[in-house]
Design an enzyme around this catalytic site. Structure first.
Site, short mmCIF file in Angstrom:
data_model
loop_
_atom_site.label_atom_id
_atom_site.label_comp_id
_atom_site.label_asym_id
_atom_site.label_seq_id
_atom_site.Cartn_x
_atom_site.Cartn_y
_atom_site.Cartn_z
N CYS A 2 0.84 -1.21 0.00
CA CYS A 2 0.00 0.00 0.00
C CYS A 2 0.88 1.25 0.00
O CYS A 2 2.02 1.23 0.41
CB CYS A 2 -0.87 0.03 1.25
SG CYS A 2 -1.89 -1.41 1.44
N ARG A 27 4.91 0.23 -6.29
CA ARG A 27 4.78 -0.69 -5.16
C ARG A 27 3.73 -1.77 -5.42
O ARG A 27 3.62 -2.73 -4.67
CB ARG A 27 4.42 0.09 -3.89
CG ARG A 27 5.46 1.09 -3.44
CD ARG A 27 4.86 2.16 -2.53
NE ARG A 27 4.44 1.63 -1.26
CZ ARG A 27 5.18 1.71 -0.15
NH1 ARG A 27 6.35 2.30 -0.19
NH2 ARG A 27 4.75 1.22 0.99
N TRP A 74 -2.96 -2.42 -1.50
CA TRP A 74 -2.59 -3.79 -1.91
C TRP A 74 -3.38 -4.68 -0.96
O TRP A 74 -3.06 -4.76 0.24
CB TRP A 74 -1.09 -3.99 -1.78
CG TRP A 74 -0.63 -5.41 -1.87
CD1 TRP A 74 -0.35 -6.27 -0.84
CD2 TRP A 74 -0.42 -6.17 -3.07
NE1 TRP A 74 0.01 -7.50 -1.32
CE2 TRP A 74 -0.01 -7.47 -2.68
CE3 TRP A 74 -0.53 -5.90 -4.41
CZ2 TRP A 74 0.28 -8.48 -3.59
CZ3 TRP A 74 -0.22 -6.91 -5.32
CH2 TRP A 74 0.16 -8.17 -4.91
N ASN A 100 -1.56 1.36 6.03
CA ASN A 100 -0.70 0.28 5.50
C ASN A 100 -0.46 -0.66 6.67
O ASN A 100 -0.19 -0.21 7.78
CB ASN A 100 0.66 0.83 5.05
CG ASN A 100 0.54 1.66 3.79
OD1 ASN A 100 -0.54 1.80 3.24
ND2 ASN A 100 1.66 2.23 3.35
N GLY A 101 -0.52 -1.98 6.42
CA GLY A 101 -0.21 -2.94 7.49
C GLY A 101 -1.36 -3.91 7.70
O GLY A 101 -2.30 -3.98 6.89
N GLU A 481 15.10 -25.10 -8.37
CA GLU A 481 14.78 -23.66 -8.29
C GLU A 481 16.03 -22.83 -8.56
O GLU A 481 15.98 -21.83 -9.28
CB GLU A 481 14.18 -23.34 -6.92
CG GLU A 481 13.97 -21.86 -6.64
CD GLU A 481 13.03 -21.16 -7.64
OE1 GLU A 481 12.35 -21.87 -8.42
OE2 GLU A 481 13.01 -19.93 -7.64
N LYS A 485 16.29 -20.06 -11.52
CA LYS A 485 16.66 -18.66 -11.26
C LYS A 485 17.78 -18.25 -12.20
O LYS A 485 17.74 -17.21 -12.83
CB LYS A 485 17.09 -18.47 -9.81
CG LYS A 485 15.96 -18.47 -8.82
CD LYS A 485 15.16 -17.19 -8.76
CE LYS A 485 13.90 -17.09 -9.52
NZ LYS A 485 12.92 -18.11 -9.53
N GLU A 488 16.71 -18.16 -16.06
CA GLU A 488 15.70 -17.19 -16.50
C GLU A 488 16.20 -15.75 -16.45
O GLU A 488 15.65 -14.89 -17.12
CB GLU A 488 14.40 -17.34 -15.72
CG GLU A 488 14.44 -17.00 -14.27
CD GLU A 488 13.04 -17.07 -13.64
OE1 GLU A 488 12.05 -16.79 -14.32
OE2 GLU A 488 12.96 -17.42 -12.46
N HIS A 504 23.80 -41.25 -13.59
CA HIS A 504 22.95 -41.88 -14.62
C HIS A 504 22.90 -41.03 -15.89
O HIS A 504 21.93 -41.08 -16.64
CB HIS A 504 21.55 -42.09 -14.07
CG HIS A 504 21.51 -43.01 -12.89
ND1 HIS A 504 21.66 -44.37 -12.98
CD2 HIS A 504 21.41 -42.73 -11.57
CE1 HIS A 504 21.62 -44.91 -11.79
NE2 HIS A 504 21.47 -43.94 -10.91
N LYS A 603 5.59 -11.62 -16.00
CA LYS A 603 5.47 -11.86 -14.56
C LYS A 603 4.33 -12.83 -14.29
O LYS A 603 4.40 -13.65 -13.41
CB LYS A 603 5.22 -10.55 -13.82
CG LYS A 603 5.14 -10.70 -12.30
CD LYS A 603 6.38 -11.33 -11.74
CE LYS A 603 6.26 -11.65 -10.26
NZ LYS A 603 7.38 -12.52 -9.79
C1 AGP Z 1 9.59 -17.88 -11.57
O1 AGP Z 1 10.77 -17.12 -11.33
C2 AGP Z 1 8.95 -17.52 -12.90
N1 AGP Z 1 8.67 -16.14 -12.97
C3 AGP Z 1 7.78 -18.45 -13.24
O2 AGP Z 1 8.28 -19.77 -13.27
C4 AGP Z 1 6.58 -18.43 -12.26
O3 AGP Z 1 6.93 -19.05 -11.06
C5 AGP Z 1 5.44 -19.24 -12.93
O4 AGP Z 1 5.07 -18.59 -14.11
C6 AGP Z 1 4.21 -19.37 -12.01
O5 AGP Z 1 3.69 -18.10 -11.73
P1 AGP Z 1 2.61 -17.99 -10.53
O6 AGP Z 1 3.31 -18.36 -9.28
O7 AGP Z 1 2.19 -16.54 -10.55
O8 AGP Z 1 1.49 -18.92 -10.85
#
Ligand code: AGP
Length: 608
Positions: A2, A27, A74, A100-101, A481, A485, A488, A504, A603
């Protein structure tokens, strides 16, 4: 997160407040509102969605007010809609408040105020504040705010105005930043300096437990115990761009460093210390229903799928419930075996991922109970779930998910604890885990303090063309993961594997050009991982080990060691992932990549 803006002075307040809100857009928010004090009383306008919608509501009204507050919300409690948007007002329409909070004891306060005849209009926790101030008001607005806040548990940054006190804004802080801006015959209040920097660079930062009474040509600060204090005046040298990122170079780095606080928010109000059990009322499942679950499906995409994998290890190990993890994109198109005894968790930061939403709908059509673990309040997955848990991680701006991932994992640990305690787990076992969960944020702070070492390692390997990430047990998904990271945001090809799987096939890749990140934490299979490291070194591979503090042996085996604090074994992914987030970030920066908006990525993948 927020945003708050307040103004009192001799200029028209509307353009100043609206431009201040625009400065806070970064934000992340889902609704906005403004309250202006006019000669005829409070003028209140609110709208769902972007600030441009609020501008449309205000239209070209000639608003001469020089005093008001504004807010971008938010949502944490209550749908993102116009009714729940701030400012909120009391029943007499005399007091307006933005917040906010999170007010933890808002239910009890709401019941108390309702018994006193107060009429509520929203679903939010915030609304109790404005009614509590009105209830406490006897002529002194600062005193009324102070009395009200002494009854509040939780976090707040608030700004309050009243038609009975023209030219005055009351600001108060507990856990949510708030700053007073000092102008010439005008003063400002905001949740961060970016909202006022175009008008002044002289600010007073409020600390937790402080209340400011602000007028056009003066301000006074007291503690919540009514002790007057004189905080220092600071001069801001940052640029606006720096401020939006909190002084970090990128949102992703800011969000990595936010994790101690976002995890505190994720667990706030959800730990029952007395019984050693997590409290997740949002699941909307009775104890008998929780005990009756005999099969769990976790479905997600990308990073959220990695969180689901970790959730599987947790739930199966302590709750002993068969738990399957499904790529949402696969689940939705095969003919999955699902019935009314199945509970499906849809895990998603955005709550809008098309594949995850479709998988959830498929499971529901086949009779499953569907629950959402999402970050965005009021998102489609949240709205279509039978219940769920919000992550409270705040908006995640960087495309590469970091703080949302750890929030998902810690919420899954709460769910596993709850399911286990509803079954065979003792309160002692529950206590041990709950206590360890509470210590996680400060342990992440210890890891973040070691960032320079991680940066050095990034500099050693940022030109590599391939990386291998290895982990075992509950840290195998962390290897996945870490690889995701890196690939990507740096565009380096990286793969995650169970460490034992290396022989393997992937071991054929090992040579002096292959950096291998190995999560080698103390535990029942530590010796096996050490053997894997030896196999890599025998083929001239370079090993970057993530190890447990105090492990002396690993330093002789690996080329580089990044230590993490000891913790409850099932919680180690919350710590082991942090160095991998930082390693990926610094390598990507050194390669000149656009860290916050990597090429080809969105995103939220709202299309198939
Ligand atoms: C993760 O760094 C990526 N941006 C991507 O894999 C993301 O996790 C995936 O698209 C799922 O998104 P969501 O968590 O909003 O469903």
């Amino acid at each position: 997160m927020c945003g708050i803006v307040g103004y009192v002075g001799s200029r028209k307040a509307r353009p100043i407040l609206m431009s201040g809100l625009k400065r806070l857009e970064y934000r992340g928010y889902d609704s906005a509102g403004i309250a202006l004090l006019t000669d005829t009383g409070l003028m209140l306008s609110r709208s769902v969605g972007k600030i441009v919608n609020l501008e449309a509501v205000l239209g070209d009204q000639k608003l001469d007010s020089c005093h008001g507050i504004a807010h971008t919300r938010w949502a944490t409690h209550g749908e993102p809609n116009e009714t729940n948007a701030h400012p909120h007002i009391d029943n007499k329409h005399e007091i307006a408040l933005v917040h906010n909070g999170i007010i933890e004891n808002y239910r009890a306060l709401r019941e108390f105020l309702t018994r006193k005849g107060v009429v509520f209009h929203t679903q939010t926790d915030t609304e109790v504040l404005v009614h509590l101030i009105a209830f406490s008001y006897t002529g002194d607005l600062t005193k009324a705010v102070r009395l009200a806040l002494t009854q509040v548990e939780g976090t707040y940054g608030i700004a309050v105005v009243s038609v009975r006190h023209p030219g005055t804004i009351i600001a108060a802080r507990m856990g949510s930043p708030l700053v007073v801006g000092l102008g010439n015959n005008e003063n400002f209040v905001a949740s961060d300096v970016s909202a006022m920097l175009e008008h002044t660079n002289r600010v007073v930062y409020l600390e937790d437990g402080e209340i400011a009474t602000v007028t056009a040509d003066d301000y006074k600060v007291t503690t919540i115990q009514n002790v007057e204090i004189t905080p220092p005046i600071s001069e801001i040298s940052w640029s606006l761009d720096e401020i939006e990122k909190g002084g970090f170079d990128h949102f992703m780095l800011k969000e990595i460093h936010e994790q101690p606080d976002t995890l505190r928010n994720a667990i706030r109000g959800r730990l029952n210390h007395e019984d050693g059990v997590a409290r997740l009322n949002g699941l909307n499942l009775q104890i008998e229903e929780l005990r009756g679950i005999n099969r769990i499906l976790l479905t997600a995409c990308g990073t959220s799928w990695h969180a689901a994998m970790i959730g599987k290890y947790m739930i199966e190990e302590i709750a002993r419930i068969p738990t399957e993890v499904e790529y949402a994109s696969e689940f939705r198109y095969r003919s999955p075996i699902v019935d009314e005894n199945t509970v499906l968790f849809a895990i998603s930061q955005s709550g809008e991922t098309a594949d995850t939403l479709a998988a959830m709908r498929e499971a529901r059509n086949r009779g499953a109970t569907v629950l959402g673990l999402v970050n965005v309040v009021g998102s489609t997955i949240a709205r279509e779930s039978d219940g769920g848990v919000y992550l409270h991680a705040g908006p995640e701006i960087g495309v590469a998910s970091t703080k949302a991932f750890t929030a998902q994992v810690i919420v899954l640990s709460l769910a596993a604890n709850l399911l286990a305690r509803m079954r065979q787990w003792s309160s002692q076992q529950g206590h041990e885990m709950i206590h360890a969960i509470e210590e996680i944020p400060s342990k992440i702070e210890q890891i973040l303090a070691n960032e320079d070492l991680i940066k050095e390692i990034a500099h050693r390997y940022y030109k590599a063309n391939n990386f291998l990430y290895l982990g075992r047990g509950i840290n195998f998904p962390v290897a996945l993961e870490g690889a995701l990271k890196l690939k990507e945001i740096s565009y380096i090809h990286a793969e995650g594997y169970p460490a034992a799987e290396m022989k393997h096939g992937p071991i054929a890749l090992i040579d002096e050009n292959m950096p291998v990140v190995v999560i080698a934490l103390e535990g029942p299979i530590y010796g096996k991982v050490m053997s894997n490291i030896a196999e890599i070194k025998a083929r001239q591979g370079h090993v970057i080990a993530i190890a447990t503090e105090g492990d002396k042996e690993i330093a002789d085996r690996a080329d580089h060691v990044i230590y993490i604090p000891k913790t409850y074994r099932l919680l180690t992914p919350l710590l082991s992932v942090v160095p991998l987030q930082l390693l990926a970030y610094h390598i990507a920066v050194m390669r000149g990549c656009h860290v916050d908006q990597p090429r080809n990525l969105a995103k939220s993948v709202t299309v198939e």
